[in-house]
Write an enzyme that holds these catalytic residues in place. Structure first.
Site, PDB file in Angstrom:
ATOM      1  N   ASP A 151       0.725  -1.395   0.068  1.00 33.81           N
ATOM      2  CA  ASP A 151      -0.077   0.050   0.127  1.00 33.81           C
ATOM      3  C   ASP A 151       1.014   1.179  -0.089  1.00 33.81           C
ATOM      4  O   ASP A 151       0.556   2.193  -0.848  1.00 33.81           O
ATOM      5  CB  ASP A 151      -0.759  -0.138   1.247  1.00 33.81           C
ATOM      6  CG  ASP A 151      -1.705   1.130   1.326  1.00 33.81           C
ATOM      7  OD1 ASP A 151      -2.768   1.214   0.486  1.00 33.81           O
ATOM      8  OD2 ASP A 151      -1.431   2.111   2.039  1.00 33.81           O
ATOM      9  N   GLY A 179      -4.837   2.155  -1.053  1.00 34.60           N
ATOM     10  CA  GLY A 179      -4.409   1.370  -2.080  1.00 34.60           C
ATOM     11  C   GLY A 179      -4.759  -0.230  -1.945  1.00 34.60           C
ATOM     12  O   GLY A 179      -5.625  -0.946  -2.694  1.00 34.60           O
ATOM     13  N   ASP A 180      -4.648  -0.718  -0.695  1.00 37.75           N
ATOM     14  CA  ASP A 180      -5.062  -2.063  -0.556  1.00 37.75           C
ATOM     15  C   ASP A 180      -6.567  -2.392  -0.312  1.00 37.75           C
ATOM     16  O   ASP A 180      -7.103  -3.061  -1.001  1.00 37.75           O
ATOM     17  CB  ASP A 180      -4.343  -2.624   1.110  1.00 37.75           C
ATOM     18  CG  ASP A 180      -3.089  -3.255   0.869  1.00 37.75           C
ATOM     19  OD1 ASP A 180      -2.981  -4.165  -0.327  1.00 37.75           O
ATOM     20  OD2 ASP A 180      -2.150  -2.996   1.598  1.00 37.75           O
ATOM     21  N   LEU A 181      -7.212  -1.597   0.384  1.00 38.27           N
ATOM     22  CA  LEU A 181      -8.666  -1.649   0.377  1.00 38.27           C
ATOM     23  C   LEU A 181      -9.402  -1.473  -0.681  1.00 38.27           C
ATOM     24  O   LEU A 181     -10.596  -1.758  -1.087  1.00 38.27           O
ATOM     25  CB  LEU A 181      -9.301  -0.965   1.870  1.00 38.27           C
ATOM     26  CG  LEU A 181      -8.666  -1.017   3.068  1.00 38.27           C
ATOM     27  CD1 LEU A 181      -8.891  -0.193   4.219  1.00 38.27           C
ATOM     28  CD2 LEU A 181      -9.089  -2.667   3.327  1.00 38.27           C
TER      29      LEU A 181
END
Length: 404
Positions: A151, A179-181
């Site tokens: 992320d 970014g991840d979520l």
């Protein structure tokens, strides 16, 4: 075959009941995506290497059990099976699982699944209906595709970090893993679209999602500003690129936020603070003027707000119909009556942790309310159970090294 819904036979089937997901992901983006699918009723089987999802052993603290709170937060409504995909016996059981699956989600670095013989082209021959989703740092193609992706890196390289923080303070990372979520949510959107499309075509398809593109795609205002002005957006602290005043201010006892995002709200705002002179000031006539002269506007407002408390200003603005609120920390959030009324704190009974807290479901379905059908699983907790569902002998598989 037993389905998870049989544990809740007295409730209506959830929307994704009957959909089987193979979750080969670790850390955040993929587990989050698959947990959301599980919350909607899908039978999510978490296929873990013998040592488990690396998040089980990450983070610097524990509660009662061996798994980290980070793992527990991302893996409810799943069953766990351990498989060593480098062994013939492990791959054999995996292929049997694939034959029963609707969706597979993985987040290996691009190229790894092909080396293992579990890439989309290989598995679609075995199961043409399979929807196969890959989540990576930068996508499966392009000059950055082989870079490792976290992320932090996605926020930096997508431009997001350059637009965060305070003016002249240098880049700041978002504490929330956008970014991840974001990648998990965009992948979920792709999966459900492919499931609907499969109803007409009868075939699955390949989905390519990345942290980089998720972060970049969430940069709506920033990209728009760049294309409109030719200038890369600068950090604005808590302010908004398209509206002013729309940010945090300091009161006598803390900070609050207020958003006068259109002309009507601006007029009401000036009434609350008893500053009709600001309405008449040509620097602030229209929103475009206020955005252009934001620093002057803030300088005019700051002396006003420090004279009264957060509660005073928030109550006054809300009574006038202007959106406002205090800046809560998480202790205040989880003590708030509204948080509890919206069922955003779930109590889950876990075999190692006892009763533990989990974030609630972010959307509510009235006709088929979501359920916690499974606590976050222990490593390999359902291995024998799933082998039996497939008509396989777990003792024989174990002796052959299938489970590591």
């Amino acid at each position: 075959m037993r389905t998870p819904q049989q544990d809740h036979a007295d409730t209506p089937p959830l929307p994704l009941a009957g959909l089987r997901i193979l979750d080969l992901t670790q850390v955040m983006a993929g587990p989050f995506c698959c947990m959301m699918l599980g919350d909607m009723g899908a039978d999510v089987i978490k296929v873990e290497p013998p040592k488990g999802d690396q998040t089980r052993t990450s983070m610097g603290f524990r509660m009662k059990g061996e798994d980290s709170p980070g793992f527990l937060a991302l893996n409810r409504n799943k069953r766990s099976v351990t498989l060593d995909l480098k062994t013939e016996a492990g791959r054999a059981m995996f292929f049997e699982l694939v034959k029963t699956a609707d969706v597979l989600v993985e987040n290996y670095r691009p190229g790894v699944t092909k080396r293992l013989g579990i890439d989309y082209d290989s598995l679609s021959d075995l199961r043409p209906e399979l929807i196969y989703a890959s989540i990576s740092g930068f996508g499966q193609t392009g000059p950055w595709s082989q870079r490792p992706g976290f992320d932090l890196i996605a926020q930096a390289m997508s431009g997001v970090m350059s637009a965060m923080g305070h003016p002249n303070s240098g880049p700041v990372k978002s504490g929330v893993s956008v970014g991840d979520l974001g990648a998990g949510l965009f992948c979920l959107y792709g999966i459900l679209s492919a499931v609907i499309g499969r109803q007409a075509s009868g075939r699955g398809q390949y989905i390519d999602a990345s942290l980089f593109e998720a972060a970049l795609s969430l940069s709506i205002w920033e990209a728009t500003e760049f294309w409109a002005t030719g200038q890369s957006p600068r950090p604005l602290g808590t302010a908004n690129r398209m509206s002013a005043p729309y940010q945090a201010f300091t009161a006598s006892d803390g900070m609050f936020v207020v958003g006068a995002a259109n002309q009507k709200l601006w007029d009401l705002f000036c009434g609350v603070i008893d500053r009709p002179d600001l309405q008449q000031d040509p620097r602030y006539h229209h929103n475009t003027d206020r955005v252009a002269n934001r620093e002057d506007l803030v300088a005019d407002l700051e002396p006003v707000f420090v004279t009264r408390s957060v509660d005073h200003w928030v109550d006054a603005f809300l009574q006038a119909g202007v959106p406002a609120g205090p800046i809560n920390d998480f202790g205040q959030v989880f003590d708030a009556d509204h948080t509890l009324a919206r069922d955003m704190v779930l109590k889950i009974d876990h075999p190692a942790e006892g009763q533990m807290n989990s974030l609630g479901f972010p959307v509510k379905l009235r006709g088929t309310p979501q359920q916690v059908r499974y606590a976050p699983p222990l490593l390999g907790q359902h291995t024998d159970e799933l082998a039996g569902e497939l008509g396989l002998d777990p003792a024989k598989l174990r002796a052959e090294g299938a489970f590591g």
